[in-house]
Design an enzyme around this catalytic site. Sequence first.
Site, mmCIF file in Angstrom:
data_model
loop_
_atom_site.group_PDB
_atom_site.id
_atom_site.type_symbol
_atom_site.label_atom_id
_atom_site.label_comp_id
_atom_site.label_asym_id
_atom_site.label_seq_id
_atom_site.Cartn_x
_atom_site.Cartn_y
_atom_site.Cartn_z
ATOM 1 N N ARG A 1 60.100 -14.851 -83.991
ATOM 2 C CA ARG A 1 60.943 -15.092 -85.375
ATOM 3 C C ARG A 1 60.702 -16.698 -84.071
ATOM 4 O O ARG A 1 60.267 -17.710 -84.477
ATOM 5 C CB ARG A 1 62.114 -14.972 -85.732
ATOM 6 C CG ARG A 1 61.837 -13.801 -86.647
ATOM 7 C CD ARG A 1 63.537 -13.296 -86.175
ATOM 8 N NE ARG A 1 64.516 -13.944 -85.886
ATOM 9 C CZ ARG A 1 65.032 -13.994 -87.278
ATOM 10 N NH1 ARG A 1 64.905 -13.220 -88.300
ATOM 11 N NH2 ARG A 1 65.665 -14.639 -87.895
ATOM 12 N N THR A 2 60.735 -16.462 -82.976
ATOM 13 C CA THR A 2 61.404 -18.102 -82.299
ATOM 14 C C THR A 2 59.689 -18.116 -81.998
ATOM 15 O O THR A 2 59.520 -19.225 -81.977
ATOM 16 C CB THR A 2 62.076 -16.852 -81.054
ATOM 17 O OG1 THR A 2 62.731 -16.661 -80.981
ATOM 18 C CG2 THR A 2 62.113 -18.299 -79.792
ATOM 19 N N LYS B 1 46.954 -7.125 -65.539
ATOM 20 C CA LYS B 1 46.300 -6.746 -64.548
ATOM 21 C C LYS B 1 46.774 -7.171 -62.839
ATOM 22 O O LYS B 1 45.717 -7.173 -62.286
ATOM 23 C CB LYS B 1 45.267 -7.460 -64.571
ATOM 24 C CG LYS B 1 44.419 -7.800 -66.054
ATOM 25 C CD LYS B 1 42.831 -8.775 -66.310
ATOM 26 C CE LYS B 1 42.389 -9.071 -67.863
ATOM 27 N NZ LYS B 1 41.694 -9.878 -68.866
ATOM 28 N N ARG C 1 59.381 -17.582 -72.620
ATOM 29 C CA ARG C 1 60.122 -16.312 -72.920
ATOM 30 C C ARG C 1 60.039 -14.935 -71.990
ATOM 31 O O ARG C 1 57.996 -14.823 -71.771
ATOM 32 C CB ARG C 1 59.794 -15.412 -74.074
ATOM 33 C CG ARG C 1 61.001 -14.236 -74.606
ATOM 34 C CD ARG C 1 60.819 -14.072 -75.728
ATOM 35 N NE ARG C 1 62.134 -14.781 -76.220
ATOM 36 C CZ ARG C 1 62.781 -14.734 -77.611
ATOM 37 N NH1 ARG C 1 62.643 -13.294 -78.533
ATOM 38 N NH2 ARG C 1 63.537 -15.345 -78.193
ATOM 39 N N HIS D 1 69.087 -18.753 -73.516
ATOM 40 C CA HIS D 1 68.137 -18.855 -74.550
ATOM 41 C C HIS D 1 68.988 -20.165 -75.339
ATOM 42 O O HIS D 1 69.549 -20.594 -76.443
ATOM 43 C CB HIS D 1 68.715 -17.635 -75.403
ATOM 44 C CG HIS D 1 67.472 -17.542 -76.482
ATOM 45 N ND1 HIS D 1 66.697 -18.769 -76.440
ATOM 46 C CD2 HIS D 1 66.986 -17.032 -77.729
ATOM 47 C CE1 HIS D 1 65.927 -18.481 -77.527
ATOM 48 N NE2 HIS D 1 66.262 -17.364 -78.420
#
Lengths: 316, 425
Positions: free
Chosen positions: A58-59, A86, A108, A136
């Site tokens: 969604r974000t 990695k 994020r 957030h």
Amino acid sequence: MTFRGRHLLGIEPLHPIEIATILDLADTYVDLNRGAVKHSDTLAGLTQINMFFENSTRTQASFELAGKRLGADVMNMAMQASSIKKGETLIDTALTLNAMHPDLLVVRHPHSGAVDLLSQKVNCAVLNAGDGRHEHPTQALLDALTIQRAKGRLNRLNIAICGDIAHSRVARSNILLLGKMENRVRLVGPPTLIPSGAADWGVEVYGDMAEGLEGCDVVMMLRLQKERMDGGFIPSEREYYHRFGLDAEKLAHAKKDAIVMHPGPMNRGVEIDGTIADDINRSVIQEQVEMGVAVRMAAMDLLARNLREARGDDSV
Amino acid sequence: MTEQTLTNVRLIDPEAGTDRIGTLTIRDGQIASVAVGSAAAAGAVDCRGKCLAPGIVDIGVKVCEPGERHKESFRSAGRAAAAGGVTTMVTRADTLPAIDTPESLEFVTRRALEDSPVRIAPLAALTKGRQGREMVEIGFLQDAGAVAFSDGDTVTTDTKVLSRALTYARSLDALVIAHPQEPGLSGGAAVTSGKFASLKGLPAVSPMAERMGLDRDIALVEMTGVKYHADQITTRRALPALERAKNNGFDVTAGTSIHHLTLNLLDVGEYRTFFKIKPPLRSESDRLAVVEAVGSGLIDTISSMHTPQDEESKRLPFEEAASGAVALETLLPAAMRLYHAELLTLPQLFRAMALNPARRLGLPGGRLSPGAPADLVLFDPDAPFILDRFKLRSKSKNTPFDGQRMEGKVLATWVGGTLVHGTPG
């Protein structure tokens, strides 16, 4: 217009006037998004990279759409699948990306403070799309815009934030923002999901939904973050739903015109009853999604202006 | 043999608890004489305005040899120690591999002898590989020179294993150093719980976890009669348990770290990983309570808990970053903060940094009296400077004091009468 920041890392460093500036601009983007031609060239020529070190649908979609509607070149990078596997460190990843000359970096990350760390190593504007359990900011801003449009104001409101506060960055950003705008914030939830020291945040803490919702203008439900729990925070989902899930009976303690919010994705039957979530007279959950795109457009627009100013580029 | 006399110097005598002007003469590696009062003597160095104290005996220094020599070696740690007034490094066993056999202990002793200008007194692990499953060869390791047994900051969770190790250690009169902590609560934690941790969204541990760990350990001391030292007591709520154990006559002592005495949890600020240590920094009220406990003697020792980490281990998100800070060179200047704040006197500080650690480990240093080894530090408690981490002698530069104003400079350090750092003149 006043917005000074180079990055949008959290609500904590923002001044109330800066918050109001973002919301005012976002209001105009709501109109744009509802129009026939959902496009402007505000970010034309700029590159936006979405770096998600943690799963998000969604974000990420919201940021992507916001960038595209403003004419930016948008690229998505699913980081959990790439270089960290990695063994590359966050800072190396940041430096690699920085060499590609992005203008806006949307990040994020599962660890608190990681976006802040990354922002120190790059030359572009960084937007925090959620860091660990810390902040957030765009979620809090979209919630604020939703409240402001539904209630006609963003101050002197009684707002209850309910449920899994401990694991929620949404709650932290909202508590900060709503406090800065002079609202009364209550936290409601079982004591295991209320963070320690919460009573010192300038909020009222309740362990009972009926008491916590009494006379509230806004009821903000949070998702029970099962994936962040290492067990034993609540005895069972059914007991949680019985005591803290939002249903008509508990909602009756709030004001008659109280709105119901949820940042999504919802666990129906765990923290919220499906019929409440779908009640168009009470629930503003769909509006929140809509405001999300507008707020992210506004935030990126303002950051791009500051970026251009810092680069001495006044061509746009 | 060489002889050196220092006159008009402030003699910090932790044994007598005094801070007086006097003269001290070093001869044949020992303190030959100590006299109070100002004097002038031919060939003597006039040390007006400076302090002379027994060299610091630092319990719990991590040297990173074997295994991580890029972080710290005996040469770099030894030089840092000399520059910091530390004359005995009590080295930790939590290296890679752990020091858990007489052979690996011999390696440590030999490397130190080759490269370190200061003395070392090695610790050995309590359990093999610090795994908490089988005790080490306590007898052999004692014979090889281990001064005490410790698994570092790893808690032995299997109480049966621990009780056997302690019982066995008791039969050899060996000292066991433990890290009091309830690992079920502290697992994964990066900071101390409370308002700050919650706002920053960091995984946190209640300060009560230390008290729980200490309570368990004291019960085991009562059960086994072992000589026990808690490496770091950092919280107010652990102090009454410690006091009761001492009043009950158990052979229990406790230390704390210089960082817990001079910094608090808010210093972490914006996720500054150089302030991530283990156990995590505590609240200001905890800090003050622990300072007071050092003053009263309830807490016996202060150490640097010197833990070198390279830049890569620290340039990470806070939760992922390694714990620990280098402190051999900053221990004394940081301790001077407590002196200048009038929280502790110089004799009190050197009782905790030199006399008590030496006594607890059965070492001859830590005293300022004739016949004691001339392990000495000469310092100016008032000299101001701004700390630049890149000037530290440690290979790793992870100090929380970078860029901070400090007062207190080490001017000269002697080990066994030999000048290993600076000049007294």
